[in-house]
Structures are given as structure tokens and as C-alpha cells.
Design a protein around this motif. Structure first.
Motif, PDB file in Angstrom:
ATOM      1  N   CYS A 233       0.715  -1.390  -0.313  1.00 39.87           N
ATOM      2  CA  CYS A 233       0.118  -0.100  -0.293  1.00 39.87           C
ATOM      3  C   CYS A 233       0.646   1.121   0.135  1.00 39.87           C
ATOM      4  CB  CYS A 233      -1.069  -0.132   1.007  1.00 39.87           C
ATOM      5  SG  CYS A 233      -0.108  -0.141   2.559  1.00 39.87           S
ATOM      6  N   SER A 234       0.444   2.178  -0.231  1.00 33.29           N
ATOM      7  CA  SER A 234       1.433   3.522  -0.730  1.00 33.29           C
ATOM      8  C   SER A 234       2.044   3.895   0.875  1.00 33.29           C
ATOM      9  CB  SER A 234       0.516   4.852  -0.676  1.00 33.29           C
ATOM     10  OG  SER A 234      -1.127   5.021   0.172  1.00 33.29           O
ATOM     11  N   THR A 235       0.968   3.459   2.250  1.00 29.29           N
ATOM     12  CA  THR A 235       1.368   4.121   3.615  1.00 29.29           C
ATOM     13  C   THR A 235       3.090   3.330   3.576  1.00 29.29           C
ATOM     14  OG1 THR A 235      -0.442   4.113   3.654  1.00 29.29           O
ATOM     15  CG2 THR A 235       1.543   4.336   5.359  1.00 29.29           C
ATOM     16  N   CYS A 236       2.830   2.017   3.317  1.00 26.05           N
ATOM     17  CA  CYS A 236       3.587   1.147   3.773  1.00 26.05           C
ATOM     18  C   CYS A 236       4.716   1.324   2.367  1.00 26.05           C
ATOM     19  CB  CYS A 236       3.656  -0.281   3.253  1.00 26.05           C
ATOM     20  SG  CYS A 236       2.924  -1.533   4.277  1.00 26.05           S
ATOM     21  N   ALA A 237       4.645   1.627   1.256  1.00 16.76           N
ATOM     22  CA  ALA A 237       5.763   2.505   0.144  1.00 16.76           C
ATOM     23  C   ALA A 237       6.649   4.118   0.814  1.00 16.76           C
ATOM     24  CB  ALA A 237       5.077   2.574  -0.968  1.00 16.76           C
ATOM     25  N   ALA A 238       5.595   4.761   1.536  1.00 12.20           N
ATOM     26  CA  ALA A 238       6.505   5.768   2.081  1.00 12.20           C
ATOM     27  C   ALA A 238       7.418   5.310   3.339  1.00 12.20           C
ATOM     28  CB  ALA A 238       5.559   5.799   2.631  1.00 12.20           C
ATOM     29  N   GLU A 239       7.021   4.169   4.064  1.00 12.42           N
ATOM     30  CA  GLU A 239       7.795   3.835   5.031  1.00 12.42           C
ATOM     31  C   GLU A 239       8.958   3.238   4.867  1.00 12.42           C
ATOM     32  OE1 GLU A 239       5.822   1.350   7.245  1.00 12.42           O
ATOM     33  OE2 GLU A 239       4.299   2.734   7.715  1.00 12.42           O
ATOM     34  N   LEU A 240       8.685   2.686   3.857  1.00 11.57           N
ATOM     35  CA  LEU A 240       9.847   1.965   2.754  1.00 11.57           C
ATOM     36  C   LEU A 240      11.010   2.940   2.911  1.00 11.57           C
ATOM     37  CD1 LEU A 240       8.935  -0.762   1.025  1.00 11.57           C
ATOM     38  CD2 LEU A 240       9.478  -1.288   3.157  1.00 11.57           C
ATOM     39  N   ARG A 241      10.501   3.835   1.894  1.00 12.16           N
ATOM     40  CA  ARG A 241      11.226   4.849   1.964  1.00 12.16           C
ATOM     41  C   ARG A 241      12.316   5.700   2.180  1.00 12.16           C
ATOM     42  NH1 ARG A 241       7.101   6.993  -1.613  1.00 12.16           N
ATOM     43  NH2 ARG A 241       7.891   5.790  -4.048  1.00 12.16           N
ATOM     44  N   LYS A 242      10.962   6.977   3.491  1.00  7.72           N
ATOM     45  CA  LYS A 242      11.114   7.215   4.435  1.00  7.72           C
ATOM     46  C   LYS A 242      13.189   6.677   5.364  1.00  7.72           C
ATOM     47  CE  LYS A 242      10.077   9.459   9.027  1.00  7.72           C
ATOM     48  NZ  LYS A 242       9.480   9.538   9.669  1.00  7.72           N
ATOM     49  N   HIS A 243      12.720   5.191   5.039  1.00  9.97           N
ATOM     50  CA  HIS A 243      14.277   4.222   6.059  1.00  9.97           C
ATOM     51  C   HIS A 243      14.765   4.170   4.963  1.00  9.97           C
ATOM     52  CE1 HIS A 243      15.979   0.094   6.349  1.00  9.97           C
ATOM     53  NE2 HIS A 243      16.048   0.163   7.946  1.00  9.97           N
ATOM     54  N   ILE A 244      14.831   3.730   3.745  1.00 12.71           N
ATOM     55  CA  ILE A 244      16.020   3.859   2.662  1.00 12.71           C
ATOM     56  C   ILE A 244      16.892   5.196   3.080  1.00 12.71           C
ATOM     57  CG2 ILE A 244      16.987   4.134   0.451  1.00 12.71           C
ATOM     58  CD1 ILE A 244      14.200   2.147   0.023  1.00 12.71           C
ATOM     59  N   GLN A 245      15.387   6.285   2.643  1.00  8.49           N
ATOM     60  CA  GLN A 245      16.802   7.847   3.423  1.00  8.49           C
ATOM     61  C   GLN A 245      17.174   7.547   4.672  1.00  8.49           C
ATOM     62  OE1 GLN A 245      13.134  10.180   2.235  1.00  8.49           O
ATOM     63  NE2 GLN A 245      13.051  10.084   0.442  1.00  8.49           N
ATOM     64  N   GLN A 246      16.915   7.604   5.897  1.00 13.42           N
ATOM     65  CA  GLN A 246      17.098   7.798   6.663  1.00 13.42           C
ATOM     66  C   GLN A 246      18.606   6.338   7.021  1.00 13.42           C
ATOM     67  OE1 GLN A 246      14.023   6.570   9.150  1.00 13.42           O
ATOM     68  NE2 GLN A 246      13.559   8.628   9.833  1.00 13.42           N
ATOM     69  N   ASN A 247      19.134   5.441   6.138  1.00 14.39           N
ATOM     70  CA  ASN A 247      20.106   4.596   5.800  1.00 14.39           C
ATOM     71  C   ASN A 247      21.115   5.237   5.675  1.00 14.39           C
ATOM     72  OD1 ASN A 247      19.716   3.004   8.735  1.00 14.39           O
ATOM     73  ND2 ASN A 247      17.840   3.695   7.537  1.00 14.39           N
ATOM     74  N   THR A 248      21.227   5.926   4.106  1.00 17.62           N
ATOM     75  CA  THR A 248      21.577   6.170   3.205  1.00 17.62           C
ATOM     76  C   THR A 248      22.318   7.369   2.930  1.00 17.62           C
ATOM     77  OG1 THR A 248      21.789   6.073   0.613  1.00 17.62           O
ATOM     78  CG2 THR A 248      20.588   7.074   1.607  1.00 17.62           C
ATOM     79  N   THR A 249      23.934   7.662   1.964  1.00 18.15           N
ATOM     80  CA  THR A 249      24.568   8.780   2.333  1.00 18.15           C
ATOM     81  C   THR A 249      24.582   9.322   0.419  1.00 18.15           C
ATOM     82  OG1 THR A 249      26.221   7.553   1.970  1.00 18.15           O
ATOM     83  CG2 THR A 249      25.796   8.543   4.336  1.00 18.15           C
ATOM     84  N   ALA A 250      23.524   8.274   0.243  1.00 20.66           N
ATOM     85  CA  ALA A 250      23.691   8.958  -1.779  1.00 20.66           C
ATOM     86  C   ALA A 250      22.870  10.426  -1.548  1.00 20.66           C
ATOM     87  CB  ALA A 250      23.167   7.493  -2.348  1.00 20.66           C
TER      88      ALA A 250
END
Length: 487
Positions: free
Chosen positions: A42-59
Motif C-alpha cells: 500500500c502507499s503507506t508502506c511504500a512511504a515507510e520503506l522510502r523513509k527508511h532508505i533515506q534515513q540509512n543512506t548517504t547517497a
């Protein structure tokens, strides 16, 4: 560039409901999809996945959101298999090297046309402004301007949504309207009279800036509705005290009603079918006779079924300690409900002690009985609902309840009512607590009404019931002083 309209559209078969494979809630509108394994988010889970990636990457560039299915064939070195049951779905994160999730729109074709019109309006008028207290749909026009805090200043939506929201209320409301949830958060717990404008306001209350005393009840009701709306926006649970029906909802009354319904259905089935006669043929072709008679258990084989003649009806009972299922007689279950149901246990030192069981029967009485055959109780249930603009399952009474507006083609969630009976405790048991339901996420917001309590063999519960009876009151959830748990 094309916005939502350019996203591929996914169609559904009639009466098909698509669930998110990560959180198991119903998918509505925009979703993310893996072309390799068919995993849907769902869009909520997709937003959570995107937020987790942004918080754990320096790219510097945004990394793609990839499939979070551990068994996806696109994950290097992993065989294709279904996710095992022991995996906590809500904790699944994007798999390194997996296929990037693609966006899809899940909605009927006729709604896509309306979405195009809304997108054009959004482009014409620009970004909408933020919500304000004057936008509360529960308040009359202009009533928000009269809502004042303890210092006489106008209240704002940000204040009612703050972590210390109760500090902005008049002094006489700060304790009754809150119950502690954690060491730093509190739940909004108004009484039903606060929401309907019938609350008893203390004589010594002096709310700053409120009008003449005859108007205080109405102003307090407006404040309660505004706070209800503000906390609802945050997705928080709200406990409304005193929301109870006028009819009896005790087990004896409901068991008698269920027996009468079963007896009536049995007598109808035993009547000889007369196929002759014009009037009879006309009735048989009507809408009511076109559908088969529902099962006496309400279509749920897990709730109730008939035993032998000497046992009577049996119910499927859940033990809330380990969530195991077993069958006992209906009579045995309700004797335990009234007098307590204890089992002998042995502690580490070998000492035998008695412990009350926590048992639950789901869907009893069956939902078809309540809605179709217990009309007076169904009306009483609806009348007890607080803030019916949000909670009533009928569209004409709940313009703010989105689920009641969904069409049959949209496969709406079941709006009930659905009843269950469970044992309880006044004090929590060591290491077990007093909960009868696992912490879970529903497909939609749910409303739970406590319609009957029985003190049973619990001495504390019996004392509370006797005290309530002495003052012509009732034992209700939240009437006790606020808990002060230790952390």
C-alpha cells in the motif's frame, strides 16, 4: 510529469479485495507492485520503506524502493518461495538488489475520470492551505472562534494536537478528559454527555472567556467535539465514557433471543411447502425468498454450533493466554462469565494455585441475528454510538464515514455490528496482563462499545459494582481515577 493519471491502472474482479502484503490492510488507490513476485504494498508502506532508505543512506540521489519480499526471485542467491508465517510483516524492509517496485493505481475506471478533474482543479488553485480549527466539520459555522484556552486566548488546531494538549483546556476539564497511556502520552477520554451538551459543570468552574453560564454546556460540547476531531486526525484511539444502550445486553437476554430465533427458523423449515396458489407463487418469486435462509450460526462455524441434546449448543472458545481454540458448552461458558472460570496451576516451587482463565467467544450472537432478527437491539446499538457523523454505518446518518459511502463494486469492509463476549480482570495478572485481543491493525477505523459487565468472582469487581449500585450508577470503563503506572 503526468501525475497519477499516467500510472498504470490495475483492475479488480467483482467482490475482489486486494490486501497489502506487508501490513495486511486493504489497498485503496495508489500502490506499489513487484513485477517479479507479485508483491503488493500500500502507499503507506511504500512511504515507510522510502523513509527508511533515506534515513540509512548517504547517497546524494534518491535510491529506488525495492521489493521487500525475502522470497522474491530478483534477490540474488535467494530461491523463490512464499514468506513463512513467523516473519513480522510490518518489519519487512526493502531487499538489497531486488526489483524496484512500480506504481499502480487501483480504482474503478469511472473514478479515474473524476481523478483527472480533481488533478486539474489542484493545478488551477495550487496547494491547499493547512487545516485550521475552523475546518472542523463537527462544529457549527463560526463556533471555533469562541473556543478559548485557560488564559482566554483562542485555541488553535496545533494546540489541540500537541503532546501536552490538555494544558490548553480549562482547569476543570484537564483531569476528567485524559487517561495515561505511556509515561509521556495521554488519551482523550470524554464522557458521552460532554459531546452531547448535557455535561454537569462544577459550580466553582470559572473557564476564562466563556460566555454566560447557561451557555457553558454548549461551549464545552463544542470544545469536546473539536478535540475529538483533532485527536482523530492523528489516528489516536479515543475512549468515550458512558456510551451505553437503554436495553438489556446481558447474556441471559441475548441467549433467550438467540433461542427464539433458532426456534422460529426451525418452525418455518418444518412447515409444508405449498407450491399451488397464485399468492404463494408471487411471494416465492420475491426478493426475500430468492436468497437461501442463512445458517443459524450467522455463517461463522467458529462461533457456535449445536451439540447433542443433553449438552445443548456449543461455542468455540479462545484462550486469550495462548490463543488456542476449544469447544465447550454455551452454558459452561456463561457460568464462567458470571461466577469465574479458574484452573489450577503450579508455580516454580511446586505450589498449586488457582488462576482465572481469560476466555473469549467471537461473533456471538451471530451478526445476522443482531441486524436482521434483533431489530430493537440493533437500533439500541446505533443509538449508543458516539459522534455518529463518523461512527454510524448508515450513510444518511454518517456523512463523514467514508466506508458507508462505498459501493458494492468497491468491496467495502464489513461495518457490522459484530459482537463478542470475553472474560476480564480488574487487576492485571503477573506476566499475562488483562488483554483479550492481540494488538493489530484493522482495515478501517473501528468502534467498540462495552455494553455489559459482570463482576464475577473478582472481589475488586464486586466491590466496584456494589459502589456503583449504591449511587444508581454503572461500572464503566474510565470512571476510575487516571492510572499512574510505574515505568
Amino acid at each position: 510529469s503526468g501525475g497519477v493519471i499516467s500510472v498504470p491502472r490495475k483492475g479488480l474482479q467483482p467482490e475482489e479485495r486486494l490486501l497489502c502484503d506487508r501490513c495486511a490492510t486493504q489497498v485503496v488507490g495508489l500502490m506499489a507492485h513487484c513485477d517479479q513476485c507479485g508483491w503488493d504494498c500500500c502507499s503507506t508502506c511504500a512511504a515507510e520503506l522510502r523513509k527508511h532508505i533515506q534515513q540509512n543512506t548517504t547517497a546524494a540521489a534518491a535510491l529506488p524502493v525495492t521489493c521487500c519480499n525475502p522470497g522474491c526471485p530478483s534477490v540474488a542467491g535467494k530461491p523463490s518461495h512464499a514468506v513463512s508465517e513467523h516473519i513480522a510483516r510490518g518489519g519487512l524492509l526493502s531487499q538489497r538488489g531486488a526489483t524496484e517496485l512500480s506504481a499502480e493505481v487501483l480504482m474503478p475506471r469511472d473514478l479515474v475520470k473524476k481523478l483527472e478533474q480533481l488533478q486539474q482543479l489542484a493545478q488551477d488553485y495550487g496547494a491547499p492551505r493547512g487545516l485550521e480549527l475552523s475546518d472542523c466539520p463537527l462544529l457549527p459555522v463560526g463556533a471555533a472562534a469562541d473556543l478559548l484556552g485557560p488564559n482566554g486566548a483562542p485555541l488553535t488546531l496545533a494546540q489541540l494536537q500537541a503532546a501536552n494538549w490538555w494544558t490548553y483546556l480549562p482547569q476543570h476539564l484537564q483531569d476528567p478528559w485524559r487517561r495515561r497511556v505511556t509515561s509521556s502520552s495521554w488519551m482523550f477520554t470524554p464522557h458521552i454527555r460532554d459531546l452531547t451538551g448535557a455535561a454537569d459543570i462544577p459550580q466553582d468552574a470559572q473557564p476564562a472567556g466563556w460566555g454566560p453560564k447557561p451557555q457553558w454546556q454548549q461551549q464545552q460540547a463544542h470544545l469536546a467535539l473539536a478535540l475529538y476531531w483533532a485527536r482523530w486526525q492523528l489516528g489516536e484511539p479515543i475512549v468515550v465514557r458512558g456510551a451505553t444502550g437503554r436495553l438489556k445486553w446481558d447474556p441471559a437476554t441475548l441467549r433467550r433471543a438467540v433461542r427464539d430465533i433458532k426456534a422460529e427458523r426451525a418452525s418455518r423449515k418444518q412447515k409444508p411447502q405449498n407450491s399451488s396458489g397464485r399468492g404463494k407463487q408471487k411471494k416465492a418469486s420475491g426478493r426475500g425468498a430468492a436468497s437461501p435462509e442463512p445458517d443459524v450460526s450467522g455463517g461463522d462455524s467458529n462461533s457456535s454450533h449445536e451439540g447433542s441434546d443433553d449438552e445443548g449448543p456449543r461455542v468455540r472458545v479462545m484462550d486469550c493466554q495462548d490463543f488456542s481454540l476449544t469447544d465447550i458448552t454455551e452454558h459452561e461458558f456463561f457460568v464462567g462469565y458470571k461466577h469465574g472460570y479458574c484452573v489450577e496451576r503450579r508455580d516454580a516451587s511446586g505450589v498449586v494455585y488457582s488462576e482465572p482463565k481469560m476466555l473469549k467467544v467471537r461473533d456471538w450472537p451471530p451478526r445476522s441475528h443482531i441486524k436482521e432478527n434483533m431489530a430493537r437491539h440493533y437500533v439500541d446499538f446505533l443509538a449508543a454510538l458516539p459522534v455518529r457523523e463518523y461512527t454510524d454505518p448508515r450513510l444518511e446518518h454518517s456523512l463523514l464515514n467514508l466506508a458507508s459511502a462505498l459501493r458494492e463494486a468497491d468491496t467495502p469492509t464489513d461495518l457490522g455490528p459484530k459482537c463478542y463476549v470475553a472474560y476480564g480482570r480488574v487487576a492485571e495478572a503477573q506476566g499475562e496482563g488483562d488483554s483479550v485481543t492481540k494488538l493489530h491493525v484493522d482495515m478501517a477505523d473501528a468502534v467498540n462499545l462495552l455494553l455489559h459487565t459482570e463482576p464475577g468472582a473478582d472481589a475488586h469487581a464486586q466491590a466496584a459494582a456494589a459502589e456503583a449500585a449504591a449511587r444508581n450508577g454503572a461500572v464503566r470503563c474510565g470512571d476510575a481515577p487516571a492510572n499512574q503506572p510505574s515505568y
